[in-house]
Design a protein around this motif. Sequence first.
Motif, PDB file in Angstrom:
ATOM      1  N   MET A 287       0.828  -1.182   0.000  1.00 21.75           N
ATOM      2  CA  MET A 287       0.000   0.000   0.000  1.00 21.75           C
ATOM      3  C   MET A 287       0.870   1.243   0.000  1.00 21.75           C
ATOM      4  O   MET A 287       1.944   1.266   0.564  1.00 21.75           O
TER       5      MET A 287
ATOM      6  N   LYS B 142       1.741   5.171   1.017  1.00 14.63           N
ATOM      7  CA  LYS B 142       1.574   5.957   2.242  1.00 14.63           C
ATOM      8  C   LYS B 142       0.284   6.752   2.184  1.00 14.63           C
ATOM      9  O   LYS B 142      -0.400   6.925   3.194  1.00 14.63           O
TER      10      LYS B 142
ATOM     11  N   THR C  90      -2.473   5.913   0.695  1.00 12.24           N
ATOM     12  CA  THR C  90      -3.595   5.012   0.931  1.00 12.24           C
ATOM     13  C   THR C  90      -3.739   4.725   2.415  1.00 12.24           C
ATOM     14  O   THR C  90      -4.846   4.756   2.955  1.00 12.24           O
ATOM     15  N   LYS C  91      -2.640   4.452   3.076  1.00 11.98           N
ATOM     16  CA  LYS C  91      -2.693   4.202   4.520  1.00 11.98           C
ATOM     17  C   LYS C  91      -3.194   5.438   5.263  1.00 11.98           C
ATOM     18  O   LYS C  91      -3.978   5.329   6.205  1.00 11.98           O
ATOM     19  N   LYS C  92      -2.745   6.588   4.828  1.00 13.44           N
ATOM     20  CA  LYS C  92      -3.175   7.827   5.464  1.00 13.44           C
ATOM     21  C   LYS C  92      -4.670   8.048   5.259  1.00 13.44           C
ATOM     22  O   LYS C  92      -5.382   8.436   6.188  1.00 13.44           O
TER      23      LYS C  92
ATOM     24  N   ILE D 268      -6.970   5.758   4.781  1.00 11.06           N
ATOM     25  CA  ILE D 268      -7.711   4.797   5.600  1.00 11.06           C
ATOM     26  C   ILE D 268      -7.719   5.238   7.061  1.00 11.06           C
ATOM     27  O   ILE D 268      -8.746   5.176   7.736  1.00 11.06           O
ATOM     28  N   LYS D 269      -6.583   5.701   7.559  1.00  8.39           N
ATOM     29  CA  LYS D 269      -6.525   6.169   8.946  1.00  8.39           C
ATOM     30  C   LYS D 269      -7.442   7.361   9.178  1.00  8.39           C
ATOM     31  O   LYS D 269      -8.156   7.423  10.186  1.00  8.39           O
TER      32      LYS D 269
END
Length: 68
Positions: free
Chosen positions: A1, A3, A5-7, A9-10
């Motif tokens: 993933m 960064k 995308t992770k951000k 989602i968070k």
Amino acid sequence: MYKDTKKAIKINLWIGGIILLFFVILSMATDQWGFFFWALWSVFLVFMISLSQIRKHEKANNPKPPPG
């Protein structure tokens, strides 16, 4: 993933959690749990739609090489 995308989602989880917390407090104060149940459904729906859009965006940016 990625960064990003992770951000995303968070951020999505945090906003959803804050909204649910607000509606839990509202439901406890008014003793009408319909507020919370409707918020639960809508937060879940928004989370699933945004998660599918993030995955769609990821697949578009990372095409799989053809087999063989």
